[in-house]
Design a protein around this motif. Structure first.
Motif, PDB file in Angstrom:
ATOM      1  N   UNK A   7      49.491  44.959  24.137  1.00 24.25           N
ATOM      2  CA  UNK A   7      49.378  45.629  25.086  1.00 24.25           C
ATOM      3  C   UNK A   7      47.938  44.769  26.528  1.00 24.25           C
ATOM      4  N   UNK A   8      48.056  45.529  27.700  1.00 25.09           N
ATOM      5  CA  UNK A   8      46.508  45.509  28.585  1.00 25.09           C
ATOM      6  C   UNK A   8      47.090  46.662  29.241  1.00 25.09           C
ATOM      7  N   UNK A   9      45.691  47.393  29.398  1.00 34.95           N
ATOM      8  CA  UNK A   9      45.391  48.288  30.673  1.00 34.95           C
ATOM      9  C   UNK A   9      43.750  47.463  31.189  1.00 34.95           C
ATOM     10  N   UNK A  10      44.420  48.016  32.319  1.00 32.33           N
ATOM     11  CA  UNK A  10      42.802  47.885  33.250  1.00 32.33           C
ATOM     12  C   UNK A  10      43.269  48.455  34.511  1.00 32.33           C
ATOM     13  N   UNK A  13      43.924  52.774  40.087  1.00 41.82           N
ATOM     14  CA  UNK A  13      44.713  52.249  41.041  1.00 41.82           C
ATOM     15  C   UNK A  13      45.617  50.888  41.564  1.00 41.82           C
ATOM     16  N   UNK A  14      45.941  50.615  41.791  1.00 42.55           N
ATOM     17  CA  UNK A  14      46.434  49.519  42.072  1.00 42.55           C
ATOM     18  C   UNK A  14      45.177  48.500  43.623  1.00 42.55           C
ATOM     19  N   UNK A  15      44.656  49.497  44.389  1.00 40.96           N
ATOM     20  CA  UNK A  15      43.799  48.969  45.399  1.00 40.96           C
ATOM     21  C   UNK A  15      42.311  48.857  44.849  1.00 40.96           C
ATOM     22  N   UNK A  16      41.879  49.564  43.705  1.00 38.49           N
ATOM     23  CA  UNK A  16      40.366  49.242  43.102  1.00 38.49           C
ATOM     24  C   UNK A  16      40.246  48.403  41.669  1.00 38.49           C
ATOM     25  N   UNK A  17      39.248  47.505  41.522  1.00 40.91           N
ATOM     26  CA  UNK A  17      39.029  46.353  41.014  1.00 40.91           C
ATOM     27  C   UNK A  17      38.564  47.521  39.711  1.00 40.91           C
ATOM     28  N   UNK A  20      36.782  47.851  33.538  1.00 38.73           N
ATOM     29  CA  UNK A  20      36.877  47.897  32.028  1.00 38.73           C
ATOM     30  C   UNK A  20      37.891  47.356  32.247  1.00 38.73           C
ATOM     31  N   UNK A  21      38.446  46.183  31.633  1.00 40.58           N
ATOM     32  CA  UNK A  21      40.249  46.330  31.531  1.00 40.58           C
ATOM     33  C   UNK A  21      40.825  45.867  29.780  1.00 40.58           C
ATOM     34  N   UNK A  22      41.378  46.889  29.103  1.00 43.77           N
ATOM     35  CA  UNK A  22      41.666  46.135  27.695  1.00 43.77           C
ATOM     36  C   UNK A  22      42.830  45.540  27.098  1.00 43.77           C
TER      37      UNK A  22
END
Length: 141
Positions: A7-10, A13-17, A20-22
């Motif tokens: 699983x990858x979650x970050x 919104x599509x246009x906001x950097x 955090x990412x997991x």
């Protein structure tokens, strides 16, 4: 060793950097030493990528406990193999050796003896997935 993306979650919104990412990979090994080496490699790779990208802090790597290796009960394995040979013929019983299970198979220590079967339609001359379809419609002894 088996490694799957998991699983990858970050971000939200599509246009906001995202800040955090997991990443939650599924790593499986049959030996504790190999697992330690794999986890060390994962840490080195993730930290190296962060340094290269100029991250302000190194990532937090959290390892959750896994599941014990599933080892078939020798007696059950022999009995089951004998029944399958009798029902479907000797060439249909194959030992593929150790295989990586998953959390959908109960930990054997929790419920007693364990036997995990891989049932496939196999024709020894044509390979896996090429044999006659069959089903076991009665309980095995």
């Amino acid at each position: 060793m088996l490694a799957r993306g998991g699983q990858f979650r970050a971000g939200t919104k599509h246009n906001i950097i995202p800040a955090e990412a997991r990443l939650s990979p599924n790593l499986r090994t049959q030996d504790a030493r190999v697992r330690d080496r794999v986890l060390g490699a994962v840490r080195r790779i993730v930290e190296g990528e962060c340094r290269t990208a100029g991250c302000p802090t190194l990532p937090e790597v959290t390892v959750r406990p896994g599941y014990p290796n599933t080892v078939n009960d020798t007696v059950l394995d022999g009995e089951s193999s004998a029944v399958h040979r009798e029902l479907f013929g000797p060439p249909t019983v194959l030992d593929f050796g150790p295989a990586m299970g998953s959390e959908d198979f109960f930990p054997p220590r929790a419920r007693g003896r364990a036997l995990r079967l891989l049932v496939r339609d196999v024709d020894p001359a044509r390979g896996v997935g090429r044999g006659p379809r069959c089903a076991i419609t009665r309980p095995l002894p």
